[in-house]
Design an enzyme around this catalytic site. Structure first.
Site, short mmCIF file in Angstrom:
data_model
loop_
_atom_site.label_atom_id
_atom_site.label_comp_id
_atom_site.label_asym_id
_atom_site.label_seq_id
_atom_site.Cartn_x
_atom_site.Cartn_y
_atom_site.Cartn_z
N ARG A 1 4.78 -6.61 9.39
CA ARG A 1 5.41 -7.25 10.57
C ARG A 1 4.36 -7.92 11.45
O ARG A 1 4.67 -8.85 12.17
CB ARG A 1 6.22 -6.21 11.34
CG ARG A 1 5.42 -5.13 12.02
CD ARG A 1 6.24 -3.89 12.32
NE ARG A 1 6.62 -3.22 11.08
CZ ARG A 1 7.41 -2.15 11.04
NH1 ARG A 1 7.92 -1.66 12.17
NH2 ARG A 1 7.70 -1.58 9.89
N LYS B 1 -2.06 5.36 2.33
CA LYS B 1 -0.90 5.80 1.56
C LYS B 1 -1.33 6.87 0.55
O LYS B 1 -2.45 6.82 0.02
CB LYS B 1 -0.31 4.63 0.77
CG LYS B 1 0.36 3.54 1.57
CD LYS B 1 0.84 2.43 0.64
CE LYS B 1 1.48 1.28 1.38
NZ LYS B 1 2.81 1.64 1.92
#
Length: 461
Positions: free
Chosen positions: A316, A242
């Site tokens: 997820r 990120k």
């Protein structure tokens, strides 16, 4: 830290909740000096407007708090809560006969307004107290406020003190308090216990921050309820690193786990007749020589293979193994909560808790619950035509479909492949970017109170 209600029988100053429609009647009913003061100050019952009223000797006679009109009520919530910080020190009691809903919202808002995160620096404690309004269940409101405070504390704690082991310790403290049973699978044992996705995401972290699955159970009667919370204690993005601007708030990436634990505390404190199971995959998505890579194909507990197209779509993955484990037992309802996608925030902003439900009746109950307790939620669709977007061809599933479209929906569809039915998934933000009544800037629970209100209907309690 969160305050309690004042002890019953404590002398208290009357607190009048006023709307523009009731303003004239409220002012006319005041003693002459207080009425004159309110009119001179131009009190107009705007939302959150607070005015202390003097008596003839200059002491405190009463206080007015504005709720605003119906349109203002739709635009905001907990308007009266700000009085807890703005009024002079002392104890207050609601005057008149506010509706049960307004009385309960005011009571809860007052406690939540008094929340302080004081682990690292002293915070000015609230100097006011409220007598629990007549007809409001004090124990229930206090339990809800305490559960919310737990969620906020966990999210607000930086990753230096809230790694996977610290999250486990918080779960253990909660389990011991309520007599729950807890089992934890850590590190390489995740492979032996067939939880490969949780291991893959967390294996790059330092040994003292090893990945783990926390499994807590409470209750011996009633319908089975399973709560699954994303516990990514810090998310660098992995090898798909990120940028710094996106990494600054990643201590909150365990907000799903924090919210699940807050809800679990509410359920246990209120002694609901359910068989509760809480599953939290706790990991740190770090960068090292052992990081999982873009292009890798990983195996899951369910047997489905997953192509990794972005290591920053890790939530997820850990949830998938936990949901597959949950599916191996019968449950009346399984709920996952996760700070999963930026797409959800783009869609609904930071104030709404978007959720997906496999059954319309469950969605209706949750929506009604959220409206009843000032915990706004918004249903999102399991849009089946998008299923093809999560099928890459060389593996069963794609963890990060290209194109940038429908990111929250495709993530929810991915999770549904592993979850038992009936299933509800919340894609929350877990952070309040700007202080609001009863919600300071920082970590915040989203959807937990709506779910608590809906559980009697969801589980036929």
């Amino acid at each position: 830290m969160i305050p309690d209600f004042a002890s019953a029988g404590t002398p208290a100053t009357p607190l009048h909740l006023v709307t523009p429609d009731s303003l004239e009647e409220a002012l006319s009913a005041l003693p002459a000096p207080a009425e004159a003061w309110a009119r001179a100050q131009g009190f107009a019952a705007k939302p959150g407007e607070v005015l202390a009223l003097p008596d003839a000797e200059g002491g405190l006679a009463a206080a007015l708090v504005g709720l605003g009109d119906a349109a203002a009520a739709r635009r905001g919530r907990f308007a009266a809560a700000v009085a807890a910080d703005r009024l002079p020190a002392g104890t207050y009691a609601l005057a008149g006969s506010p509706s049960p809903a307004i009385a309960e919202e005011t009571a809860l808002g007052w406690l939540l307004q008094g929340y302080r995160f004081d682990r690292y620096a002293k915070q000015g404690a609230v100097k006011t107290a409220l007598l629990c309004p007549e007809g409001v269940d004090a124990a229930r409101v206090q339990a809800i406020a305490a559960g919310e405070a737990l969620t906020r504390d966990l999210i607000n704690t930086p990753a230096s003190d809230m790694g996977p082991a610290d999250l486990e310790a918080a779960c253990n403290t909660l389990a011991q308090r309520f007599g729950a049973r807890m089992a934890v699978t850590r590190g390489a044992d995740l492979i032996a216990k067939d939880l490969p996705l949780i291991h893959a995401v967390g294996r790059a972290a330092a040994p003292d921050r090893a990945p783990r699955l926390i499994d807590m159970r409470w209750g011996s009667e009633g319908p089975a309820l399973t709560l699954v919370g994303k516990g990514v204690c810090f998310d660098t993005g992995g090898l798909n690193l990120k940028p710094g601007s996106s990494m600054g708030l990643m201590k909150k990436d365990m907000g799903g786990a924090a919210t699940v634990l807050g809800l679990a505390q509410m359920i246990m404190a209120l002694e609901l007749k359910v068989r509760l199971r809480v599953l939290i995959p706790a990991v740190e998505n770090s960068v090292s020589a052992d990081s999982f890579r873009p292009g890798d194909i990983l195996h899951s507990r369910k047997g489905l293979t997953v192509e990794i197209n972005n290591t920053d779509a890790e939530g997820r993955l850990v949830l998938a193994d936990a949901l597959a484990l949950a599916a191996e037992e019968d449950s009346a309802l399984t709920i996952s909560m996760a700070t999963l996608t930026g797409a959800a925030r783009v869609a609904v902003g930071p104030d709404l808790a978007p959720f997906y439900a496999s059954e319309d009746s469950a969605a209706a109950a949750i929506a009604a619950g959220g409206a009843a307790v000032a915990d706004p939620v918004w249903r999102m669709p399991f849009h089946e035509p998008y299923e093809a977007m999560i099928e890459p061809g060389i593996a069963d599933l794609d963890n990060a479909p290209s194109g940038g479209m429908a990111g929250s929906i495709t993530a929810a569809l991915f999770l549904r492949r592993f979850a038992p039915a009936p299933y509800v998934h919340f894609d929350i933000y877990g952070w309040n970017p700007k202080a609001a009544p009863a919600r300071p800037k920082g970590g915040v629970g989203m959807g937990a109170r709506a779910l608590l209100a809906a559980l009697p209907q969801l589980l036929d309690l």
